[in-house]
Write a protein that holds these residues in place. Structure first.
Motif, mmCIF file in Angstrom:
data_model
loop_
_atom_site.group_PDB
_atom_site.id
_atom_site.type_symbol
_atom_site.label_atom_id
_atom_site.label_comp_id
_atom_site.label_asym_id
_atom_site.label_seq_id
_atom_site.Cartn_x
_atom_site.Cartn_y
_atom_site.Cartn_z
ATOM 1 N N ASP A 175 33.541 28.591 47.336
ATOM 2 C CA ASP A 175 33.907 27.580 46.339
ATOM 3 C C ASP A 175 33.862 28.100 44.909
ATOM 4 O O ASP A 175 33.919 27.319 43.960
ATOM 5 C CB ASP A 175 33.014 26.349 46.482
ATOM 6 C CG ASP A 175 31.543 26.616 46.168
ATOM 7 O OD1 ASP A 175 31.179 27.812 46.014
ATOM 8 O OD2 ASP A 175 30.760 25.652 46.079
ATOM 9 N N VAL A 176 33.755 29.428 44.729
ATOM 10 C CA VAL A 176 33.770 30.018 43.381
ATOM 11 C C VAL A 176 34.764 31.171 43.359
ATOM 12 O O VAL A 176 35.109 31.733 44.405
ATOM 13 C CB VAL A 176 32.370 30.530 42.969
ATOM 14 C CG1 VAL A 176 31.384 29.371 42.865
ATOM 15 C CG2 VAL A 176 31.863 31.592 43.943
ATOM 16 N N PRO A 177 35.245 31.547 42.190
ATOM 17 C CA PRO A 177 36.175 32.677 42.101
ATOM 18 C C PRO A 177 35.499 33.994 42.494
ATOM 19 O O PRO A 177 34.296 34.179 42.264
ATOM 20 C CB PRO A 177 36.582 32.697 40.630
ATOM 21 C CG PRO A 177 36.230 31.353 40.098
ATOM 22 C CD PRO A 177 35.053 30.890 40.880
ATOM 23 N N MET A 178 36.284 34.876 43.060
ATOM 24 C CA MET A 178 35.772 36.188 43.460
ATOM 25 C C MET A 178 36.711 37.292 42.985
ATOM 26 O O MET A 178 37.921 37.236 43.222
ATOM 27 C CB MET A 178 35.618 36.269 44.979
ATOM 28 C CG MET A 178 35.133 37.640 45.479
ATOM 29 S SD MET A 178 34.665 37.651 47.236
ATOM 30 C CE MET A 178 36.261 37.307 48.009
ATOM 31 N N GLY A 179 36.143 38.285 42.329
ATOM 32 C CA GLY A 179 36.884 39.477 41.941
ATOM 33 C C GLY A 179 36.460 40.633 42.826
ATOM 34 O O GLY A 179 35.263 40.895 42.992
ATOM 35 N N CYS A 225 36.381 44.841 38.525
ATOM 36 C CA CYS A 225 35.895 43.596 39.139
ATOM 37 C C CYS A 225 36.099 42.416 38.204
ATOM 38 O O CYS A 225 36.540 41.338 38.629
ATOM 39 C CB CYS A 225 34.416 43.718 39.504
ATOM 40 S SG CYS A 225 34.102 44.226 41.198
ATOM 41 N N LEU A 226 35.789 42.615 36.935
ATOM 42 C CA LEU A 226 35.979 41.524 35.980
ATOM 43 C C LEU A 226 37.461 41.230 35.764
ATOM 44 O O LEU A 226 37.851 40.072 35.610
ATOM 45 C CB LEU A 226 35.300 41.849 34.658
ATOM 46 C CG LEU A 226 33.792 41.632 34.634
ATOM 47 C CD1 LEU A 226 33.212 42.075 33.302
ATOM 48 C CD2 LEU A 226 33.424 40.192 34.902
ATOM 49 N N GLU A 227 38.296 42.274 35.761
ATOM 50 C CA GLU A 227 39.734 42.042 35.671
ATOM 51 C C GLU A 227 40.216 41.223 36.865
ATOM 52 O O GLU A 227 41.032 40.306 36.717
ATOM 53 C CB GLU A 227 40.480 43.381 35.610
ATOM 54 C CG GLU A 227 40.386 44.090 34.278
ATOM 55 C CD GLU A 227 41.115 43.330 33.177
ATOM 56 O OE1 GLU A 227 42.156 42.703 33.452
ATOM 57 O OE2 GLU A 227 40.637 43.362 32.032
ATOM 58 N N ALA A 228 39.725 41.566 38.053
ATOM 59 C CA ALA A 228 40.116 40.824 39.249
ATOM 60 C C ALA A 228 39.618 39.383 39.180
ATOM 61 O O ALA A 228 40.326 38.445 39.572
ATOM 62 C CB ALA A 228 39.560 41.512 40.496
ATOM 63 N N LEU A 229 38.416 39.176 38.657
ATOM 64 C CA LEU A 229 37.889 37.818 38.522
ATOM 65 C C LEU A 229 38.753 37.008 37.563
ATOM 66 O O LEU A 229 39.061 35.838 37.816
ATOM 67 C CB LEU A 229 36.444 37.873 38.022
ATOM 68 C CG LEU A 229 35.707 36.540 37.961
ATOM 69 C CD1 LEU A 229 35.478 35.976 39.356
ATOM 70 C CD2 LEU A 229 34.370 36.714 37.237
ATOM 71 N N TRP A 230 39.173 37.642 36.469
ATOM 72 C CA TRP A 230 40.048 36.970 35.498
ATOM 73 C C TRP A 230 41.373 36.598 36.149
ATOM 74 O O TRP A 230 41.886 35.502 35.968
ATOM 75 C CB TRP A 230 40.264 37.892 34.303
ATOM 76 C CG TRP A 230 41.117 37.316 33.224
ATOM 77 C CD1 TRP A 230 40.728 36.471 32.219
ATOM 78 C CD2 TRP A 230 42.512 37.545 33.027
ATOM 79 N NE1 TRP A 230 41.793 36.170 31.415
ATOM 80 C CE2 TRP A 230 42.904 36.807 31.891
ATOM 81 C CE3 TRP A 230 43.469 38.296 33.692
ATOM 82 C CZ2 TRP A 230 44.205 36.812 31.411
ATOM 83 C CZ3 TRP A 230 44.769 38.309 33.227
ATOM 84 C CH2 TRP A 230 45.130 37.565 32.105
#
Length: 242
Positions: A175-179, A225-230
């Motif tokens: 239920d939360v975004p994942m990068g 990882c942060l780019e993927a999360l964005w």
């Protein structure tokens, strides 16, 4: 970034045979840039997975956290987020090792093989054999961390090799975004596993790197990882890949 990590405690779990020093170098720069409070967990070799879960529970006592890690650490972080809806705000998964049962997953086989070598031949000989078959940067990292985790390292490797990661069906309930970041040339952590995770999770995206990029600067894992999360939190950008 729609997911705001400013001031959010972000707990990071190392991979099998690795340590909190490497996971810190991989993630801290990118997370500090967005204002996150970084917590890296030192592995407890005789209680690897339980120690990781305890650290996540302790960090979440004061409020929702972001969770992440490398390899087995990424899998345990995702498992915790799935088991504790409302207590995690995001998942950062670098080099996911497998989905569901380990079975013949390369990362599980490698952990079992390393545990066997360490028990049979001892730390010095097993480390030399590992160094002979690994890229220099990885050999140097593992030689350092293996020494710090000895003599209980084989137990940690065996425990990790039998860990059942979240299944694709379970990821559908995240239920939360994942990068996620995978290395396209990593035979131990196949990019197909990263694709499985992001294909199953409702809000997730994958970025890719190469092993030589990680060797040159581990911080590429945290950045991607942060780019993927964005991207995961911005559907119009999900077609973009590293």
């Amino acid at each position: 970034m729609a997911v705001n990590l400013r001031g959010v405690t972000t707990v990071l779990l190392p991979g099998t045979g690795s340590d909190d020093d490497f996971v810190y170098r991989a993630f801290s720069d990118a997370l500090h840039d967005v204002g996150a409070a970084v917590v890296t967990v030192a592995p407890t070799p005789r209680r690897l997975l339980g120690g990781y879960r305890d650290a996540l529970h302790a960090a979440a006592m004061s409020g929702p956290i972001a969770v992440g890690g490398i390899s087995i650490g990424a899998a345990v972080a995702a498992e915790w987020a799935l088991a504790h809806p409302g207590r995690a705000v995001a998942v950062l998964a670098a080099l996911p090792p497998w989905t569901g049962d380990p079975d013949a997953a390369p990362a599980a086989l490698a952990a079992r093989h390393s545990a066997e070598l360490l028990r049979r031949d001892g730390l010095v000989s097993a480390t030399a054999q590992m160094q002979a078959s690994s890229p220099k940067w990885l050999a140097d990292e593992l030689a350092r961390s293996w020494l710090g985790l000895w003599p209980d390292l084989p137990e940690a490797m065996d425990e990790a090799a039998h860990y059942v990661a979240p299944t694709t069906g379970e990821f559908e309930g995240l239920d939360v975004p994942m990068g996620v970041v995978s290395a396209v040339d990593d035979p131990v952590h196949p990019v197909e596993v990263g694709i499985e995770w992001v294909s199953a999770a409702p809000v997730a995206s994958l970025r890719t790197v190469r092993l030589d990029q990680i060797g040159a600067d581990p911080a590429v894992l945290g950045e991607q990882c942060l780019e993927a999360l964005w991207e995961a939190d911005n559907p119009a950008r999900r077609s973009v890949r590293g």
